[in-house]
Design a protein around this motif. Structure first.
Motif, mmCIF file in Angstrom:
data_model
loop_
_atom_site.group_PDB
_atom_site.id
_atom_site.type_symbol
_atom_site.label_atom_id
_atom_site.label_comp_id
_atom_site.label_asym_id
_atom_site.label_seq_id
_atom_site.Cartn_x
_atom_site.Cartn_y
_atom_site.Cartn_z
ATOM 1 N N SER A 97 1.700 -10.340 -4.572
ATOM 2 C CA SER A 97 1.529 -9.191 -5.465
ATOM 3 C C SER A 97 1.393 -9.620 -6.917
ATOM 4 C CB SER A 97 2.722 -8.237 -5.334
ATOM 5 O OG SER A 97 2.830 -7.739 -4.032
ATOM 6 N N GLN A 226 0.551 -4.723 -7.058
ATOM 7 C CA GLN A 226 0.812 -3.739 -6.012
ATOM 8 C C GLN A 226 1.634 -2.581 -6.571
ATOM 9 O OE1 GLN A 226 -0.454 -3.558 -3.143
ATOM 10 N NE2 GLN A 226 -0.990 -5.608 -2.421
ATOM 11 N N PHE A 230 4.638 -0.210 -2.211
ATOM 12 C CA PHE A 230 4.460 -1.376 -1.349
ATOM 13 C C PHE A 230 5.797 -1.829 -0.759
ATOM 14 C CE2 PHE A 230 4.154 -5.958 -0.596
ATOM 15 C CZ PHE A 230 2.942 -6.077 0.065
#
Length: 389
Positions: A97, A226, A230
């Motif tokens: 991420s 993200q 998430f």
């Protein structure tokens, strides 16, 4: 080629290290602490950066390699103009991420094709699709009955987590949610359990995101690409769905067959199952696969299309694999020739009964699967493929 090998206690690190050496590469090992580190230290840690810079300038490797991706490694490689190759077996791997994934020095290999396509369609050119692997040379040398390790002989076995260990996020969060949110979450999990091949959680989680955040405020990494959803989607809800699914399938099978479960919670109360503790990945787990007539794979729901490492470990050890269906299977293996998949609980029950009774077919499929791994999917294959990019 001279390679700086980031060495940490990951699954398969010994096999990957051996593969590089057998392919004729010169390895310089860089010890790296992962477990016990705070998340921020894997993003940016002055001491790790200093040590890595020093080694890079002294050894001048052609590239840096790690199993799984680490932003702190990428950041140094970017500044030092050194290629960074990572081979990822975690999915989702939370550190993917980080916005450092766009660093041009990166070549990031992921085994879940759906994950690769997500990044590819977002215009991120540093990602590549690469299935996982097994070391058949090492596994073939392990005699299941002369190892000195005491393990049972199993009709049906499953090796894996139930995601119900003490302190799991779902059990911490769910009781504190508003009643309507608990009802919504229960209904969402119930429906998703009945649906294969479609991610309903991702679509429906925004409706309860604020309530989840109020109870358990988790913010993305400071450089995350993200959204906050998430974490709740993959580390809370999908893990609970996987736990329910695994327990339901195992309990159902245990009503008709002898089933052995190897998991971290040794005394977990599952009626009818032979529940053992966890097994050592390198020395014991392959022996379970070799001593089991049927080895189950029940994939973590966060893995959308990919084939998890358990599959390669089972087939690489010569075990018979019975798995849920994952779309990436069609890229690598032939159903009913290299492995068998089930489509429902009823189908699983039927196929377990069938293959326990048809030993010749079972052994032929296991042999085909093992030969396919040895011919195309060893760590040496992956080393050649990664370095060809």
């Amino acid at each position: 080629m001279k390679i700086l090998f980031v060495e940490w206690e990951s699954y398969g690190w010994q096999d990957m290290k051996e593969a590089f050496t057998e392919e004729g590469h010169d390895l310089v090992c860089f010890p790296f602490q992962v477990f016990g580190h705070q998340g921020e230290e894997l993003l940016r840690d002055p001491e790790t950066e200093r040590r890595l810079r020093s080694v890079l300038r002294k050894e001048v490797p052609d590239l840096v390699f790690s199993i799984d991706y680490f932003p702190v490694i990428s950041s140094v490689c970017q500044r030092e103009d050194v290629r960074y190759v990572s081979f990822n077996y975690d999915c989702p791997h939370i550190l993917l991420s980080s916005n450092t994934i766009i660093n041009p020095c990166n070549k990031i290999f992921v085994f879940d094709k759906a994950t690769y396509l997500e990044y590819h369609h977002a215009g991120i050119s540093t990602f590549y699709y690469m299935p996982l692997a097994a070391n058949t040379k090492r596994l073939d040398a392990m005699d299941p009955y002369l190892s000195g390790v005491t393990l049972p002989t199993c009709d049906v076995s499953f090796v894996g987590s139930l995601y119900l260990e003490k302190g799991n996020y779902f059990d911490q969060i769910e009781p504190a949610l508003p009643e309507r949110t608990r009802g919504y979450l229960k209904a969402l999990i119930t429906v998703q359990l009945k649906i294969l091949g479609y991610d309903l959680v991702h679509e429906m989680i925004p409706a309860i995101l604020d309530d989840l955040y109020q109870v358990c405020p988790v913010d993305p990494m400071r450089d995350s690409v993200q959204p906050v959803s998430f974490f709740y989607e993959h580390h809370v809800i999908n893990r609970r769905i996987t736990a329910i699914e695994r327990i339901d399938l195992l309990e159902t099978l245990a009503q008709e067959h002898s089933v052995d479960l190897f998991t971290h919670i040794k005394d977990f109360p599952l009626p009818g199952l032979n529940v053992h503790g966890g097994v050592d990945y390198f020395h014991e787990m392959p022996l379970v696969f070799k001593r089991s007539k049927i080895n189950l794979n029940i994939t973590l729901r966060s893995i959308r299309s990919g084939i998890p490492l358990r599959v390669f470990d089972i087939m690489g050890a010569g075990g018979f694999l019975l798995s849920n269906y994952q779309a990436d299977f069609q890229d690598l293996f032939v159903p009913d020739e290299d492995f068998v998949y089930y489509e429902s609980k009823e189908d699983l029950l039927r196929k377990v009964g069938y293959y326990l009774k048809h030993e010749d077919e079972r052994k032929a499929i296991a042999r085909n699967g093992h030969e396919k791994i040895a011919a195309k999917h060893t760590y040496r294959h992956r080393v050649k493929e990664m370095l060809a990019f």
